[in-house]
Design an enzyme around this catalytic site. Structure first.
Site, PDB file in Angstrom:
ATOM      1  N   LYS A   1       2.049   7.506   3.367  1.00  5.40           N
ATOM      2  CA  LYS A   1       2.903   6.383   3.222  1.00  5.40           C
ATOM      3  C   LYS A   1       4.340   6.839   3.329  1.00  5.40           C
ATOM      4  O   LYS A   1       4.784   8.011   3.212  1.00  5.40           O
ATOM      5  CB  LYS A   1       2.470   6.036   1.876  1.00  5.40           C
ATOM      6  CG  LYS A   1       2.584   4.458   1.721  1.00  5.40           C
ATOM      7  CD  LYS A   1       1.492   3.704   2.128  1.00  5.40           C
ATOM      8  CE  LYS A   1       1.614   2.301   1.672  1.00  5.40           C
ATOM      9  NZ  LYS A   1       0.203   1.435   1.809  1.00  5.40           N
TER      10      LYS A   1
HETATM   11  N1  LIG Z   1      -0.164  -5.233   4.905  1.00  5.91           N
HETATM   12  C1  LIG Z   1      -1.276  -4.417   4.954  1.00  5.91           C
HETATM   13  O1  LIG Z   1      -2.205  -4.454   5.824  1.00  5.91           O
HETATM   14  C2  LIG Z   1      -1.926  -3.703   3.714  1.00  5.91           C
HETATM   15  C3  LIG Z   1      -1.377  -4.106   2.277  1.00  5.91           C
HETATM   16  N2  LIG Z   1      -1.795  -3.472   1.128  1.00  5.91           N
HETATM   17  C4  LIG Z   1      -1.280  -3.899  -0.090  1.00  5.91           C
HETATM   18  O2  LIG Z   1      -1.435  -5.138  -0.517  1.00  5.91           O
HETATM   19  C5  LIG Z   1      -0.346  -5.623  -1.230  1.00  5.91           C
HETATM   20  C6  LIG Z   1       0.591  -6.717  -0.459  1.00  5.91           C
HETATM   21  O3  LIG Z   1       1.003  -6.328   0.847  1.00  5.91           O
HETATM   22  P1  LIG Z   1       1.273  -7.492   1.958  1.00  5.91           P
HETATM   23  O4  LIG Z   1       0.435  -8.560   1.549  1.00  5.91           O
HETATM   24  O5  LIG Z   1       1.011  -6.613   3.354  1.00  5.91           O
HETATM   25  O6  LIG Z   1       2.716  -7.541   1.694  1.00  5.91           O
HETATM   26  P2  LIG Z   1       3.709  -8.956   1.837  1.00  5.91           P
HETATM   27  O7  LIG Z   1       5.065  -8.574   2.046  1.00  5.91           O
HETATM   28  O8  LIG Z   1       2.930  -9.635   3.199  1.00  5.91           O
HETATM   29  O9  LIG Z   1       3.559 -10.013   0.747  1.00  5.91           O
HETATM   30  C7  LIG Z   1       3.810  -9.506  -0.750  1.00  5.91           C
HETATM   31  C8  LIG Z   1       3.491 -10.570  -1.516  1.00  5.91           C
HETATM   32  O10 LIG Z   1       3.651 -10.141  -2.732  1.00  5.91           O
HETATM   33  C9  LIG Z   1       4.613 -11.137  -3.487  1.00  5.91           C
HETATM   34  N3  LIG Z   1       5.119 -10.631  -4.599  1.00  5.91           N
HETATM   35  C10 LIG Z   1       6.243  -9.512  -4.446  1.00  5.91           C
HETATM   36  N4  LIG Z   1       6.603  -9.389  -5.986  1.00  5.91           N
HETATM   37  C11 LIG Z   1       5.892 -10.123  -6.546  1.00  5.91           C
HETATM   38  C12 LIG Z   1       5.925 -10.559  -7.976  1.00  5.91           C
HETATM   39  N5  LIG Z   1       6.667  -9.671  -8.828  1.00  5.91           N
HETATM   40  N6  LIG Z   1       4.835 -11.117  -8.484  1.00  5.91           N
HETATM   41  C13 LIG Z   1       4.106 -11.795  -7.853  1.00  5.91           C
HETATM   42  N7  LIG Z   1       3.948 -11.779  -6.247  1.00  5.91           N
HETATM   43  C14 LIG Z   1       5.128 -10.990  -5.828  1.00  5.91           C
HETATM   44  C15 LIG Z   1       5.443 -11.940  -2.429  1.00  5.91           C
HETATM   45  O11 LIG Z   1       5.830 -12.876  -2.727  1.00  5.91           O
HETATM   46  C16 LIG Z   1       4.594 -11.800  -1.200  1.00  5.91           C
HETATM   47  O12 LIG Z   1       3.683 -13.102  -1.290  1.00  5.91           O
HETATM   48  C17 LIG Z   1       0.429  -4.297  -1.429  1.00  5.91           C
HETATM   49  O13 LIG Z   1      -0.053  -3.818  -2.446  1.00  5.91           O
HETATM   50  C18 LIG Z   1       0.181  -3.567  -0.231  1.00  5.91           C
HETATM   51  O14 LIG Z   1       0.240  -2.224  -0.284  1.00  5.91           O
HETATM   52  C19 LIG Z   1      -2.986  -2.765   1.264  1.00  5.91           C
HETATM   53  C20 LIG Z   1      -3.612  -2.666   2.432  1.00  5.91           C
HETATM   54  C21 LIG Z   1      -2.861  -2.751   3.602  1.00  5.91           C
HETATM   55  O1  LIG Z   2      -2.992   0.297   8.725  1.00  2.75           O
HETATM   56  C1  LIG Z   2      -2.521   1.349   8.108  1.00  2.75           C
HETATM   57  O2  LIG Z   2      -2.427   2.459   8.708  1.00  2.75           O
HETATM   58  C2  LIG Z   2      -2.176   1.548   6.772  1.00  2.75           C
HETATM   59  C3  LIG Z   2      -2.142   0.411   5.857  1.00  2.75           C
HETATM   60  C4  LIG Z   2      -1.858   0.681   4.585  1.00  2.75           C
HETATM   61  O3  LIG Z   2      -0.663   0.971   4.147  1.00  2.75           O
HETATM   62  C5  LIG Z   2      -2.625   0.625   3.391  1.00  2.75           C
HETATM   63  O4  LIG Z   2      -3.898   0.507   3.469  1.00  2.75           O
HETATM   64  O5  LIG Z   2      -2.250   0.532   2.087  1.00  2.75           O
END
Ligand SMILES: NC(=O)C1=CN([C@@H]2O[C@H](COP(=O)(O)OP(=O)(O)OC[C@H]3O[C@@H](n4cnc5c(N)ncnc54)[C@H](O)[C@@H]3O)[C@@H](O)[C@H]2O)C=CC1
Ligand SMILES: O=C(O)CCC(=O)C(=O)O
Length: 423
Positions: free
Chosen positions: A113
């Site tokens: 990461k």
């Molecule tokens: N993007 C991906 O493919 C993956 C993401 N994740 C995990 O999912 C989670 C979200 O990631 P994404 O959706 O990609 O990020 P993103 O950046 O697209 O969205 C993050 C969301 O969290 C909200 N947020 C931020 N701080 C906050 C707070 N203090 N209280 C409430 N809401 C808050 C934001 O407003 C936004 O809606 C993270 O933990 C990330 O590591 C896990 C697997 C894959």
């Molecule tokens: O798509 C990837 O390689 C990693 C996604 C990721 O950061 C996660 O699963 O938390």
């Protein structure tokens, strides 16, 4: 608690949370337990200084990281996060959860990461590009299509992956599409990757609900985080008959007992940048989000959200972890006592990295699949992996989290044992 000299975790901090999960799985590893200490140490952690010239002519320095927790089962794999609270300790935990997640769904990867401590909202697009390119050059000594393959995470997206791919390619003198995943489609990206994590959260949630006899029709769902993961998961639950009754993001918390219209909410978020001010729901106090009565609660924002205190207040059947590490060890213990089922991050949100794997395979073969092919294979992998974890949980009478860790850590440590230690 501290097991390494360069971080000072506490019980409920991200690395502390991960260590307690490893403590919980140790008794189920049989003879492989003699290798377990490997999992408590990242293989490699790189800290980089990223100087850039801002639009106003001043020089700013940002701190960036890339941690490769394990390379035992294959190259490192995991996203890159841009956030003002990013620390080495957090990136270590996120990289370790990637090791477990990749093994839980049996992808041929280790775990890695990256992150930069910055608030992207304070930078212009040009400044963001400069930071991304400099960061990529700095970590270029340890990433590569066969070494470690970054992808999007919080506050990063296809544009940032495009800059990373371009910078790495310029530095090695050849176009290397396989160095990152989550790229735009014209640069070797995969159909279905943007929606893959949210889709996987829905598919695993649906499987858990079926096994626990929670009907989908009319199910009450609350989602924290309405970004890449939370918004797609919410949309799919709503499209399948569930009601999205509460949503929280960094702009506020909204409630509609009848269920919100997802198309209207997505449109509002696209226009305004957050759920705050949405006309189709009432604004409520942020802390009251945790008191809303639900069937499924989906934390899909950041780590450490479900503390013991919040876990005590939750009124839900299932916690479906879209985010990485949203439940603290103390929160987990309270949920277990109260009989609330936690579907852990390392399986619930593994859809994103699974389609990243498909993207990497497509880039190597320069042969691209249809979106249907992607989604069918994604669902098969997710459902199959969840079945194995569920059965492990029933066999040992352990939580789904410890079961997922048992399946995954057994794979990692078996590979470690078979490879041996000597050069
Ligand atoms: N993007 C991906 O493919 C993956 C993401 N994740 C995990 O999912 C989670 C979200 O990631 P994404 O959706 O990609 O990020 P993103 O950046 O697209 O969205 C993050 C969301 O969290 C909200 N947020 C931020 N701080 C906050 C707070 N203090 N209280 C409430 N809401 C808050 C934001 O407003 C936004 O809606 C993270 O933990 C990330 O590591 C896990 C697997 C894959
Ligand atoms: O798509 C990837 O390689 C990693 C996604 C990721 O950061 C996660 O699963 O938390």
């Amino acid at each position: 608690m501290p097991n390494l000299s360069f971080v000072s975790p506490t019980r409920n901090s991200p690395w502390g949370t991960y260590l307690s999960q490893i403590d919980a799985v140790e008794p189920y590893l049989g003879h492989l337990a003699r290798w377990v200490e490997t999992l408590r140490r990242p293989k490699r952690a790189l800290i980089v200084d990223i100087p850039i010239e801002l639009d106003n002519g001043t020089i700013a320095h940002y701190e960036g990281y890339r941690v490769q927790h394990s390379l035992t089962r294959g190259p490192g794999k995991g996203g890159v996060r841009y956030h003002p609270d990013v620390t080495l300790e957090e990136v270590m935990a996120l990289s370790a959860w990637m090791t477990v997640k990749n093994a839980a769904v049996n992808l041929p990867y280790g775990g890695a990461k990256g992150g930069i401590r910055l608030d992207p909202k304070t930078l212009s697009l040009k400044e963001l590009e400069k930071v991304t390119r400099r960061y990529t050059s700095e970590i270029g000594i340890i990433i590569g299509p066969q070494q470690d393959i970054p992808a999007p995470d919080v506050n990063t997206n296809g544009q940032i992956m495009a800059w990373m791919m371009d910078t790495y390619s310029m530095n090695v003198g050849a176009t290397a599409t396989g160095v990152v995943t989550g790229k735009p489609i014209p640069l070797g990206g995969s159909l279905g990757r943007v929606a893959a994590t949210g889709r996987g959260v829905f598919v695993i949630g649906r499987e858990a609900m079926r096994r626990l006899n929670v009907p989908m029709e009319g199910a009450r769902i609350a989602v924290q985080g309405f970004g890449n993961v939370g918004s797609v998961a919410a949309k799919m639950f709503a499209a399948n008959g569930a009601k999205i009754v509460a949503v929280q993001d960094h702009t506020g918390t909204i409630l509609n007992e009848k269920g919100m219209d997802m198309a209207d909410l997505l449109d509002h978020v696209a226009k305004t940048g957050g759920v705050g001010g949405f006309k189709g729901a009432d604004k409520i106090d942020n802390e009251n989000f945790w008191d809303v009565k639900t069937d499924v609660l989906i934390p899909a924002a950041l780590e450490g959200q479900i503390s013991a205190e919040r876990a005590q207040r939750l009124s839900t059947r299932i916690v479906l972890e879209g985010a990485n590490g949203p439940t603290t060890p103390d929160g987990d213990a309270v949920l277990a006592d109260r009989g609330i089922i936690v579907v852990p991050d390392v399986i619930a949100n593994a859809g994103g990295v699974t389609v990243s794997y498909f993207e990497w395979v497509q880039d190597f073969s320069s042969f691209f699949w249809t979106e249907d092919e992607i989604n069918v294979r994604l669902d098969q992998i997710m459902i199959g992996a969840f079945k194995g974890i569920w059965e492990t949980s029933e066999k040992h009478k352990i939580s789904l989290r410890t079961a997922a860790f048992t399946v995954a850590c057994t794979r990692v440590l078996q590979a470690r044992e078979e490879r041996g230690l000597y050069p």
